[in-house]
Motif scaffolding. Sequence first.
Motif, PDB file in Angstrom:
ATOM      1  N   ALA A  88       2.313   1.647   3.526  1.00 60.70           N
ATOM      2  CA  ALA A  88       3.253   0.729   4.076  1.00 60.70           C
ATOM      3  C   ALA A  88       4.741   1.110   3.262  1.00 60.70           C
ATOM      4  N   LYS A  97      -0.165  -2.344  11.804  1.00 62.29           N
ATOM      5  CA  LYS A  97      -0.572  -3.748  12.389  1.00 62.29           C
ATOM      6  C   LYS A  97      -0.574  -4.728  11.146  1.00 62.29           C
ATOM      7  N   LYS A  98      -0.788  -4.374  10.093  1.00 58.52           N
ATOM      8  CA  LYS A  98      -0.478  -5.325   8.992  1.00 58.52           C
ATOM      9  C   LYS A  98       1.069  -5.546   8.740  1.00 58.52           C
ATOM     10  N   MET A  99       1.736  -4.851   8.808  1.00 59.94           N
ATOM     11  CA  MET A  99       3.312  -5.014   8.714  1.00 59.94           C
ATOM     12  C   MET A  99       3.822  -5.922   9.885  1.00 59.94           C
ATOM     13  N   SER A 142       0.868  -1.034   0.049  1.00 56.75           N
ATOM     14  CA  SER A 142       0.022   0.057   0.120  1.00 56.75           C
ATOM     15  C   SER A 142       0.834   1.229   0.044  1.00 56.75           C
ATOM     16  N   LYS A 182       1.864  -8.148  11.324  1.00 58.67           N
ATOM     17  CA  LYS A 182       1.299  -9.559  11.173  1.00 58.67           C
ATOM     18  C   LYS A 182       2.091 -10.143   9.754  1.00 58.67           C
ATOM     19  N   ASP A 183       2.560  -9.423   8.904  1.00 57.45           N
ATOM     20  CA  ASP A 183       3.421  -9.834   7.907  1.00 57.45           C
ATOM     21  C   ASP A 183       4.791 -10.102   8.164  1.00 57.45           C
ATOM     22  N   SER A 234      -3.080   1.001  11.254  1.00 57.51           N
ATOM     23  CA  SER A 234      -3.805   0.052  10.395  1.00 57.51           C
ATOM     24  C   SER A 234      -2.542  -0.358   9.728  1.00 57.51           C
ATOM     25  N   ALA A 235      -1.705   0.360   8.894  1.00 56.40           N
ATOM     26  CA  ALA A 235      -0.650  -0.107   8.153  1.00 56.40           C
ATOM     27  C   ALA A 235       0.419  -0.929   8.773  1.00 56.40           C
TER      28      ALA A 235
END
Length: 146
Positions: A35, A70-72, A32, A74-75, A67-68
């Motif tokens: 990110a 959190k995803k990063m 994104s 998780k990744d 939010s970004a």
Amino acid sequence: MYTAKEVLVTFNATINGYEEIYRGVSKSFGLSDCAFWILYYIRQSEEKVTQKDICSFIYQPKQTVHSALKKMVKDGWIEVGDYNGKRHKYVTLTKKGEEFSRKTVDLVLAEEIAAFEDMDASERELAIKLLAKYSDSLSQRMSKFR
């Protein structure tokens, strides 16, 4: 000689063109925009960064950055740890994030530096000086709307 309005139209089209360049680069890396800019900021920074620092650098709301992040996390690209209590959190790259960044944002940073090296030192200095002058003036004039 260009009028101020003609310069504004060209200037805004150029800025929008930059945004399109980076949007395309982000997409090509499977990121994104947010990110991408988070990784970019971490890689170009010479000090540890906090979530607050990131928000200030990329001019995105806290929730968007959160939010970004959190995803990063998780990744497996970043870790977020306490700094100065709960109000600020350090954001650091994991080994996986470092490897990914070397193949992506580091290449972008290198190309940006090369693009500025296509200009001579006086051109770079003038570009930064004029952009800062315009930005300061615009910020001051727009403050009445905030």
